[in-house]
Enzyme design. Structure first.
Site, short mmCIF file in Angstrom:
data_model
loop_
_atom_site.label_atom_id
_atom_site.label_comp_id
_atom_site.label_asym_id
_atom_site.label_seq_id
_atom_site.Cartn_x
_atom_site.Cartn_y
_atom_site.Cartn_z
CB CYS A 312 -0.82 -0.08 1.36
SG CYS A 312 -1.86 -1.23 1.37
NE ARG A 408 -8.64 -1.98 -1.87
CZ ARG A 408 -9.02 -2.55 -0.37
NH1 ARG A 408 -10.09 -3.17 -0.72
NH2 ARG A 408 -8.21 -2.15 0.43
P1 XMP Z 1 -0.73 -7.42 3.09
O1 XMP Z 1 -0.02 -6.64 4.33
O2 XMP Z 1 -1.36 -8.53 3.71
O3 XMP Z 1 -2.05 -6.53 2.87
O4 XMP Z 1 0.02 -7.69 1.88
C1 XMP Z 1 -3.10 -6.96 2.20
C2 XMP Z 1 -4.40 -5.79 2.13
O5 XMP Z 1 -3.89 -4.69 1.52
C3 XMP Z 1 -4.96 -3.69 1.17
N1 XMP Z 1 -4.42 -3.49 -0.36
C4 XMP Z 1 -4.04 -2.26 -0.76
N2 XMP Z 1 -3.93 -1.32 -0.15
N3 XMP Z 1 -3.07 -0.01 -1.95
C5 XMP Z 1 -3.43 0.07 -0.81
O6 XMP Z 1 -3.49 1.02 -0.21
C6 XMP Z 1 -3.18 -1.09 -2.93
O7 XMP Z 1 -2.91 -1.24 -3.80
C7 XMP Z 1 -3.65 -2.35 -2.12
N4 XMP Z 1 -3.72 -3.61 -2.78
C8 XMP Z 1 -4.42 -4.28 -1.34
C9 XMP Z 1 -6.17 -4.80 1.33
O8 XMP Z 1 -6.90 -4.35 2.11
C10 XMP Z 1 -5.37 -6.07 1.45
O9 XMP Z 1 -6.22 -6.96 1.87
#
Ligand code: XMP
Length: 493
Positions: A312, A408
């Site tokens: 993120c 999203r």
């Molecule tokens: P982890 O730390 O487990 O996080 O890899 C997965 C979660 O990150 C969120 N997610 C995103 N958040 N930009 C964001 O700000 C993105 O591109 C993105 N893609 C996923 C989402 O909540 C996921 O479950």
């Protein structure tokens, strides 16, 4: 000694998992006695508190079948057409084993002169109709086909005879029994005249070698694996939802990085009205105010986290979000009053983070990077600097948004795309069927140290102020990790 969570999280700081540490309490039970069964939503129980994130490099059919077989659940991503998302559900729900070869199908008169016909699967099944819905006439293994010099023949001229059929819901023991009694190296799973998959002895042996969990898999009222799915909040998502409901979706997640919006509140009400039996998870939220709004609209579960995910960049780009430990604690402290379970989403990179999330009030943890790079994650392995890796990307990355996941991260009207995530790769982690049982055991040990024999008991200890914690200084965090060694290898199991 130490601080109560109430005191620690009310001092104006945004803390994440690594900032805080629990003080040990009193042990009067064995680690194996720790029960981590839980609820994903108001009405959906799980025997394992692990959820696979709705991301296109994490959750498709194979992850869904594997997570359900372990007692957890996967939320299938929506960065694809409604029909292909529904087919991910269909595939995962068409078996009761965590094995999936996703075979391709062809007509007996087909000439297979290119490996495209296998569509990435190791098998091509030959049926009367050329689809999964006809009488099975034979099969072609890609391994054998590659070595053939007569690829200009029709497949009927060189296919192997059809393997023995077993019912779709046969378990591993039954499948193995049939293979042994019939001296076969493979069987097909069949449901309602439909050929579901081709299971090989090799795959059965692989899965049998992994640790076995005592807990039952996640089976829904339909007798099939429980699988969730993500949708957005646009008008066309109502149609998508209809497809998913037909495919037997067990729970739906409204996938948004800032869930407290008029669009989402409306969608929650719509889902609850049209599908009263279907639990809906709202989010993402990180504040009590956001959570309250979604609870009032009728959510059955809350997804917590903003900018804490490993891929993120939301906090950096938008200057909005919250440290994940604070977010989980704050939202849980209000959600539990309405009986709404909290999913701690993002930022989990080790078992300690899971212990912290669950003890700070979450009922489950949702993971992306922790599960990406596994055998069950979509995509093929590649080599980078001599390391075997798989792609892992944020759903807000430009690359993913180009495929359609922009709903999203962008409002309905945004025209210029700004990324809120990155594209990267993670190490090959092997099968989730192998590393999740070890992770579970590590979490049990953490629970034992704090004197909590269940997730509910951890929540009670937190709220009754028995569970104490502190913030770790930078030096304490360094001390808490491996330090002072010239070299070492980190191996957990
Ligand atoms: P982890 O730390 O487990 O996080 O890899 C997965 C979660 O990150 C969120 N997610 C995103 N958040 N930009 C964001 O700000 C993105 O591109 C993105 N893609 C996923 C989402 O909540 C996921 O479950």
């Amino acid at each position: 000694d130490g601080f109560t969570a109430e005191k620690l999280f009310n001092q104006g700081f945004s803390y994440t998992y690594d900032d805080v540490i629990f003080l040990p309490h009193y042990i009067d039970f064995a680690a194996d006695a720790v029960d981590l069964s839980t609820h994903l939503t108001r009405h959906l129980p799980l025997s394992l508190p692990f959820v696979a994130s709705p991301m296109d490099t994490v959750s498709e059919s194979a992850m869904a079948a594997a997570m359900a077989s372990l007692g957890g659940i996967a939320i299938v991503h929506s960065n694809t057409s409604a029909s292909s998302q529904a087919s991910f559900l269909h595939t995962a729900k068409s078996r009761r084993v965590p094995i999936l070869s996703d075979p391709a199908f062809c007509h007996p008169s087909a000439v297979v002169d290119h490996d495209d016909a296998f569509a990435g699967s190791p098998f091509l099944l030959v049926t009367e109709t050329g689809t999964s819905k006809g009488k099975l006439l034979g099969y072609v293994a890609k391994r054998d086909w590659t070595n053939r010099t007569d690829k200009d023949l029709k497949v009927r001229d060189y296919m192997s005879p059809p393997p023995t059929a077993v019912p779709w819901n046969a378990d591993l023991t039954r499948i193995e029994g049939v293979m042994e009694s019939e001296k076969k190296n493979g069987v097909v799973l069949v449901r309602d005249e439909e050929v579901v998959d081709f299971v090989t002895k090799e795959e059965v042996e692989r899965v049998k070698g992994y640790p076995r969990l005592a807990a039952a898999g996640s089976v829904g009222p339909d007798g099939k694996w429980m699988v969730g799915a993500a949708i957005g909040t646009r008008e066309e998502d109502k149609e998508r939802l209809e497809h998913l409901v037909k495919a037997g979706v067990n729970v739906v997640v409204l996938d948004s990085s800032q869930g407290n919006s008029s669009y989402q509140l409306e969608m929650i009400k719509y889902v609850k009205k049209v599908y009263p039996e279907l639990d809906v998870i709202g989010g993402n939220v990180v504040t009590m105010y956001q959570a309250e709004n979604l609870i009032q609209a009728g959510v059955d579960g809350l997804r917590v986290g903003m900018g804490s995910g490993s891929i993120c960049t939301t906090q950096e780009v938008c200057a909005v979000g919250r440290g994940q430990a604070t977010a989980v604690y704050k939202v849980s402290s209000i959600a539990y009053k309405s009986g709404v379970p909290v999913i701690a989403d993002g930022g989990i990179s080790n078992s300690g983070h899971i212990v912290k999330a669950l003890s700070l009030g979450a009922s489950t943890v949702m993971m992306g990077s922790f599960l990406a790079g596994s055998h069950e994650a979509p995509g093929a392995y590649e080599y980078q600097n001599g390391q075997r890796v798989k792609k892992y990307r944020g759903m807000g990355s430009l690359e993913a948004m180009t495929k359609g996941s922009d709903a999203r991260y962008l409002g309905d009207t945004a025209k210029l795309k700004i990324a809120q995530g990155v594209v990267g790769a993670v190490k090959d982690k092997g099968s989730v069927l192998n590393f999740i049982p070890y992770t579970l055991q590590a979490v049990r040990q953490g629970f034992q140290d704090i004197g909590a024999s269940s997730i509910q008991s951890a929540h009670d200890l937190l709220r009754s102020r028995v569970l104490r914690l502190e913030v770790r200084s930078g030096a304490a965090q360094v001390e808490g990790g491996v330090h002072g060694l010239v070299s070492y290898e980190k191996k957990y199991f």
